[in-house]
Design a protein around this motif. Structure first.
Motif, short mmCIF file in Angstrom:
data_model
loop_
_atom_site.label_atom_id
_atom_site.label_comp_id
_atom_site.label_asym_id
_atom_site.label_seq_id
_atom_site.Cartn_x
_atom_site.Cartn_y
_atom_site.Cartn_z
N VAL A 1 17.45 -5.48 -43.07
CA VAL A 1 18.31 -6.49 -43.69
C VAL A 1 18.69 -6.07 -45.11
CG1 VAL A 1 18.36 -8.86 -44.58
CG2 VAL A 1 17.59 -8.42 -42.25
N LYS A 2 17.73 -5.53 -45.85
CA LYS A 2 18.02 -5.09 -47.22
C LYS A 2 19.04 -3.96 -47.23
CE LYS A 2 16.04 -3.55 -51.48
NZ LYS A 2 15.12 -2.75 -52.16
N LYS A 3 18.82 -2.94 -46.40
CA LYS A 3 19.72 -1.78 -46.39
C LYS A 3 21.12 -2.15 -45.90
CE LYS A 3 16.25 1.82 -46.06
NZ LYS A 3 15.73 2.95 -45.27
N VAL A 4 21.19 -2.97 -44.86
CA VAL A 4 22.50 -3.40 -44.36
C VAL A 4 23.23 -4.22 -45.42
CG1 VAL A 4 23.64 -4.91 -42.67
CG2 VAL A 4 21.90 -3.29 -41.91
N SER A 5 22.51 -5.11 -46.06
CA SER A 5 23.11 -5.95 -47.11
C SER A 5 23.65 -5.09 -48.25
CB SER A 5 22.10 -6.95 -47.64
OG SER A 5 21.70 -7.85 -46.63
N GLU A 6 22.85 -4.11 -48.69
CA GLU A 6 23.29 -3.23 -49.77
C GLU A 6 24.53 -2.44 -49.39
OE1 GLU A 6 18.88 -2.43 -51.76
OE2 GLU A 6 19.70 -0.98 -50.34
N THR A 7 24.54 -1.92 -48.16
CA THR A 7 25.67 -1.11 -47.70
C THR A 7 26.95 -1.93 -47.61
OG1 THR A 7 24.20 0.36 -46.47
CG2 THR A 7 26.51 0.32 -45.80
N VAL A 8 26.85 -3.11 -47.03
CA VAL A 8 28.04 -3.96 -46.88
C VAL A 8 28.52 -4.47 -48.23
CG1 VAL A 8 28.92 -6.10 -45.85
CG2 VAL A 8 27.48 -4.56 -44.49
N ALA A 9 27.59 -4.83 -49.11
CA ALA A 9 27.98 -5.29 -50.44
C ALA A 9 28.75 -4.19 -51.18
CB ALA A 9 26.74 -5.71 -51.24
N ILE B 1 27.00 -10.53 -41.12
CA ILE B 1 26.70 -9.44 -40.20
C ILE B 1 25.69 -9.94 -39.20
CG2 ILE B 1 25.71 -7.12 -40.00
CD1 ILE B 1 27.02 -8.24 -43.30
N THR B 2 25.94 -9.70 -37.92
CA THR B 2 25.00 -10.07 -36.87
C THR B 2 24.44 -8.80 -36.24
OG1 THR B 2 26.23 -12.09 -36.40
CG2 THR B 2 24.70 -11.33 -34.71
N ILE B 3 23.13 -8.72 -36.20
CA ILE B 3 22.44 -7.61 -35.56
C ILE B 3 21.68 -8.19 -34.38
CG2 ILE B 3 20.70 -5.81 -35.82
CD1 ILE B 3 21.34 -5.93 -38.88
N LEU C 1 22.41 -11.99 -39.97
CA LEU C 1 21.75 -12.75 -38.91
C LEU C 1 21.12 -11.76 -37.95
CD1 LEU C 1 24.69 -15.21 -38.13
CD2 LEU C 1 22.75 -15.61 -39.66
N VAL C 2 19.83 -11.92 -37.69
CA VAL C 2 19.12 -11.04 -36.77
C VAL C 2 18.80 -11.85 -35.52
CG1 VAL C 2 17.12 -9.56 -36.41
CG2 VAL C 2 18.17 -9.71 -38.69
N GLN C 3 19.39 -11.44 -34.41
CA GLN C 3 19.14 -12.11 -33.13
C GLN C 3 18.19 -11.24 -32.32
OE1 GLN C 3 23.13 -12.40 -31.56
NE2 GLN C 3 23.40 -14.42 -32.42
N ALA C 4 17.05 -11.80 -31.93
CA ALA C 4 16.07 -11.06 -31.16
C ALA C 4 16.01 -11.61 -29.74
CB ALA C 4 14.70 -11.18 -31.82
N TYR C 5 16.11 -10.70 -28.80
CA TYR C 5 16.09 -11.08 -27.39
C TYR C 5 14.87 -10.49 -26.71
CZ TYR C 5 20.97 -12.32 -28.14
OH TYR C 5 22.12 -12.89 -28.61
N GLU D 1 13.18 -7.83 -29.29
CA GLU D 1 12.27 -8.41 -30.28
C GLU D 1 11.15 -7.46 -30.69
OE1 GLU D 1 10.85 -11.98 -28.43
OE2 GLU D 1 9.81 -10.91 -26.86
N ASN D 2 11.24 -6.21 -30.31
CA ASN D 2 10.20 -5.22 -30.63
C ASN D 2 10.45 -4.57 -31.98
OD1 ASN D 2 9.09 -5.78 -28.16
ND2 ASN D 2 10.02 -4.04 -27.14
N ILE D 3 10.54 -5.38 -33.02
CA ILE D 3 10.70 -4.87 -34.38
C ILE D 3 9.77 -5.67 -35.28
CG2 ILE D 3 12.72 -6.36 -34.77
CD1 ILE D 3 13.78 -4.21 -36.72
N SER D 4 9.04 -4.96 -36.11
CA SER D 4 8.09 -5.64 -36.99
C SER D 4 8.85 -6.37 -38.10
CB SER D 4 7.12 -4.62 -37.60
OG SER D 4 7.80 -3.80 -38.54
N ILE D 5 8.18 -7.32 -38.69
CA ILE D 5 8.79 -8.06 -39.78
C ILE D 5 9.06 -7.14 -40.97
CG2 ILE D 5 6.59 -8.88 -40.75
CD1 ILE D 5 9.84 -10.94 -40.59
N GLU D 6 8.20 -6.15 -41.19
CA GLU D 6 8.42 -5.20 -42.28
C GLU D 6 9.69 -4.39 -42.04
OE1 GLU D 6 5.45 -5.30 -40.52
OE2 GLU D 6 4.25 -6.38 -42.01
N ASP D 7 9.86 -3.90 -40.80
CA ASP D 7 11.07 -3.14 -40.47
C ASP D 7 12.31 -4.01 -40.53
OD1 ASP D 7 9.64 -0.79 -40.15
OD2 ASP D 7 9.49 -0.98 -37.97
#
Length: 62
Positions: free
Chosen positions: A21-29, A4-6, A42-46, A10-16
């Motif tokens: 990533v955890k929630k997306v992974s759980e949902t897709v799994a 999955i590519t998101i 994969l998280v792409q920040a621009y 780049e205005n997202i904290s590392i905590e968020d």
């Protein structure tokens, strides 16, 4: 295995980012009936000057 590519600004904290990533992974799994270990996210920040919306750069919006 699913990848999955998101992509976003780049205005997202590392905590968020961790939570996302955890929630997306759980949902897709769950959807694929796979263990979470099989999911890659994969998280792409621009920078805001690399994103255009409605004909203008995000960095130009106030």
């Amino acid at each position: 295995m699913p990848v999955i590519t998101i992509a976003g600004n780049e205005n997202i904290s590392i905590e968020d980012k961790r939570e996302m990533v955890k929630k997306v992974s759980e949902t897709v799994a769950k959807a694929y009936g796979l263990p979470i270990e099989a999911i890659t996210v994969l998280v792409q920040a621009y920078k805001t000057d690399d994103i255009g919306v409605a004909g203008e750069l995000l960095s130009d919006r106030k």
